[in-house]
Write an enzyme that holds these catalytic residues in place. Structure first.
Site, short mmCIF file in Angstrom:
data_model
loop_
_atom_site.label_atom_id
_atom_site.label_comp_id
_atom_site.label_asym_id
_atom_site.label_seq_id
_atom_site.Cartn_x
_atom_site.Cartn_y
_atom_site.Cartn_z
N THR A 50 -8.47 30.22 -15.98
CA THR A 50 -7.16 30.39 -15.97
C THR A 50 -6.33 30.79 -16.60
O THR A 50 -6.17 29.27 -16.83
CB THR A 50 -6.99 31.00 -14.08
OG1 THR A 50 -6.42 29.51 -14.05
CG2 THR A 50 -8.29 30.75 -13.05
N ALA A 68 -11.21 22.24 -9.11
CA ALA A 68 -10.72 23.66 -9.40
C ALA A 68 -9.96 24.36 -8.40
O ALA A 68 -10.68 24.53 -7.28
CB ALA A 68 -12.12 24.80 -9.47
N THR A 124 -4.70 17.62 -1.58
CA THR A 124 -3.34 17.58 -1.46
C THR A 124 -2.36 17.04 -0.52
O THR A 124 -3.15 17.25 0.41
CB THR A 124 -2.24 18.58 -1.83
OG1 THR A 124 -1.05 18.72 -2.27
CG2 THR A 124 -2.63 19.82 -1.24
N ASP A 125 -1.75 16.36 -0.47
CA ASP A 125 -0.38 15.27 1.05
C ASP A 125 0.07 16.86 1.51
O ASP A 125 0.52 16.88 2.15
CB ASP A 125 0.08 14.22 0.24
CG ASP A 125 1.36 14.94 -1.20
OD1 ASP A 125 1.09 15.59 -1.14
OD2 ASP A 125 2.26 14.04 -0.61
N GLU A 126 -0.08 17.89 0.69
CA GLU A 126 0.62 19.19 1.36
C GLU A 126 0.37 19.45 2.39
O GLU A 126 1.13 20.22 3.01
CB GLU A 126 1.38 20.30 0.03
CG GLU A 126 1.65 19.67 -1.02
CD GLU A 126 2.52 20.43 -1.62
OE1 GLU A 126 2.80 21.36 -1.49
OE2 GLU A 126 2.74 19.72 -3.19
N TYR A 150 -0.17 27.38 -0.30
CA TYR A 150 -1.10 26.52 -1.58
C TYR A 150 -1.62 25.59 -0.25
O TYR A 150 -2.88 25.84 -0.28
CB TYR A 150 -0.15 26.32 -2.40
CG TYR A 150 -0.85 25.18 -3.33
CD1 TYR A 150 -2.18 24.90 -3.63
CD2 TYR A 150 -0.52 23.91 -2.41
CE1 TYR A 150 -2.51 23.61 -3.73
CE2 TYR A 150 -0.63 22.55 -3.06
CZ TYR A 150 -1.49 23.02 -4.22
OH TYR A 150 -2.72 21.83 -4.78
N LYS A 159 -6.07 24.85 0.86
CA LYS A 159 -5.64 23.47 0.87
C LYS A 159 -6.70 22.68 2.32
O LYS A 159 -7.70 22.33 2.33
CB LYS A 159 -5.06 22.41 -0.11
CG LYS A 159 -4.55 22.90 -1.49
CD LYS A 159 -6.31 23.11 -1.92
CE LYS A 159 -6.71 21.27 -3.23
NZ LYS A 159 -7.42 21.26 -3.57
#
Ligand code: NAD
Length: 352
Positions: free
Chosen positions: A38, A84, A136-138, A161, A165
Site C-alpha cells: 500500500t 499487516a 497496539t496499546d491503543e 484504528y 485493532k
C-alpha cells in the site's frame, strides 16, 4: 522450538521491515515477506534483502483467502508474524473502511487460511506452529495522569484504528480459544526510528522542520505517548514468537513517556544543532486537536521482562537523536514520497 521459516505479513512497512532486517542480521531463519504494498510500504527499507537467499517476497492482500492459502501451501512456514494493517489514526478518521477491511476482515481471512494450513500439518509441526498477532496499546484507550496498561486492562478503543485493532485482537483470541490455533500476541506502545512513513508524528515533525514549514502540534501538545525504538520492538517480537507462552499476550513498552510538546521541542533543539543557522522552535504551530484524542498511554511490560528477560536498550534521547540524523540523511527518500503531501488529516468533527 525451532522456527526455520517465517511468514511476515506487512514486512514492507515500518516495523515489518525492521523485523526483517533484524531476522536477516541476527538469526538464520528463512523469511517470506507478504505485503500488499500500500502507500505505507517502504520497499527501499529492504534494499539488499532480495539478494539474500533466505528472503522471498509475495505481493498479496491478506483479505484474499485464495492467495493466503496458496502462499501458505507454497512456502509452508513454521510461523506467521502478522503485522499487516492500516495504521494511521488520522486516516482512520477520514476513511474507516480500509481499516475495517484490512485490520478486521483481513485478519479474519488470514486466521482462517492459517487454521486450514495448521490442521493440515503433521502432528509435530502442528504442535510447534505459531501465529503471532502484532497489536497496539491503543486498544486500551486513554489513561489519566497515573498508572499504566497491563495485559489485564479492559479494552476501550477510541479511534476507528484502535477499534479495528481491538477487533482483530479479539478474533485472534477467539481462534485460539475456539479452534486451538496456537497463537501469541503482543500490544506495543508508539514506535519511532528509521523508515517510518512521514505522516506519523516524529518523522512529520522532522520533515516539517527540515523544510522550514510549520510543525503542527495537536491541541496544546499535552498528549503523552510511551516511545519505543523500532529495533527494540523487533527484538521483542522475535522473543515473544519463539519463547512466549502459548495463548498469552505480552505488553511491550519503552519506559519513554513524553508529552508531545516535549518531543517536538527536543526535535527543535536537535535540529538547531544539526542544521545550524536557523532556530526551529518558532516553526511550532498549535492546531485543532484530533477528535477522540487519547490523553495518555503508558505500558507496563513487567510480564515480558519477568518471563522473557526483555528490556528496551535504546534510550529515547539517543534514539531520537539518531532518528533525526537518519531523516536528515535520507531526504531523497521522503522528498520522493509526494502523495502524502502532509495536508491535515483526521480533523473531521464527529457527526451530531
Ligand atoms: P505501516 O503502516 O508502516 O506498515 C503496514 C504494512 O502493511 C505496509 O507495508 C502495507 O503495505 C501492509 N499492508 C497494509 N494492508 C495490507 C493488506 N491488506 N495486505 C497485506 N499487506 C498490507 O505499519 P507499522 O507502523 O509498521 O505497523 C505494523 C503493525 O504494528 C500494525 O499491525 C500496527 O497496528 C502495529 N503497531 C504499530 C505501532 C507503531 O507505533 N507504528 C505500535 C504498536 C503496534
Amino acid at each position: 522450538m525451532t522456527i526455520e521459516k517465517i511468514l511476515v505479513t506487512g514486512g514492507a512497512g515500518f516495523i515489518g521491515s525492521a523485523v526483517i532486517r533484524y531476522l536477516l542480521r541476527e538469526t538464520g531463519v528463512e523469511i517470506v515477506n507478504l505485503d500488499k504494498l500500500t502507500y505505507a510500504a517502504n520497499p527501499a527499507a529492504l534494499e539488499g534483502a532480495e539478494r539474500n537467499r533466505r528472503y522471498r517476497f509475495e505481493q498479496a492482500d491478506i483479505a484474499d483467502g485464495a492467495a493466503m492459502r496458496a502462499i501458505l501451501a507454497k512456502h509452508r512456514p513454521d510461523a506467521i508474524l502478522h503485522l499487516a494493517a492500516e495504521t494511521h489514526v488520522d486516516r482512520s478518521i477520514d476513511g474507516p473502511a480500509d481499516f475495517v477491511q484490512t485490520n478486521i476482515v483481513g485478519t479474519y481471512v488470514l486466521l482462517e487460511a492459517a487454521r486450514d494450513y495448521w490442521t493440515s500439518l503433521p502432528p509435530e509441526a502442528a504442535e510447534h506452529f505459531r501465529f503471532h498477532h502484532v497489536s497496539t496499546d491503543e486498544v486500551f484507550g486513554s489513561l489519566g495522569a497515573d498508572g499504566a496498561f497491563t495485559e489485564a486492562t479492559p479494552y476501550r478503543p477510541s479511534s476507528p484504528y484502535s477499534a479495528s485493532k481491538a477487533a482483530s485482537d479479539h478474533l485472534v483470541g477467539a481462534w485460539h480459544a475456539t479452534f486451538g490455533l496456537p497463537i501469541v500476541s503482543s500490544n506495543c506502545s508508539n514506535n519511532y526510528g528509521p523508515w517510518q512513513f512521514p505522516e506519523k508524528f516524529i518523522p512529520l515533525m522532522v520533515v516539517k522542520a527540515a523544510r522550514g514549514e510549520p510543525m503542527p502540534v495537536y491541541g496544546k501538545g499535552e498528549n503523552v505517548r510511551d516511545w519505543l525504538h523500532v529495533d527494540d520492538h523487533a527484538r521483542a517480537l522475535w522473543l515473544i514468537l519463539t519463547r512466549g507462552r502459548l495463548g498469552e499476550s505480552y505488553n511491550v513498552g519503552g519506559r519513554g513517556e513524553r508529552r508531545n510538546l516535549e518531543v517536538v521541542e527536543t526535535i527543535c533543539g536537535i535540529m538547531d544543532e544539526m542544521v545550524p543557522g536557523r532556530a526551529h522552535r518558532p516553526l511550532l504551530s498549535f492546531v485543532a486537536d484530533r477528535p477522540g484524542h487519547d490523553l495518555r498511554y503508558a505500558v507496563d511490560f513487567s510480564k515480558l521482562s519477568a518471563e522473557l528477560g526483555w528490556q528496551p536498550r535504546e534510550s529515547f534521547e539517543s534514539g531520537l537523536r539518531s532518528t533525526v540524523r537518519w531523516y536528515l540523511d535520507h531526504r531523497d527518500w521522503w522528498d520522493a514520497i509526494g502523495h502524502y503531501r502532509q495536508t491535515r488529516l483526521g480533523a473531521v468533527k464527529a457527526a451530531s
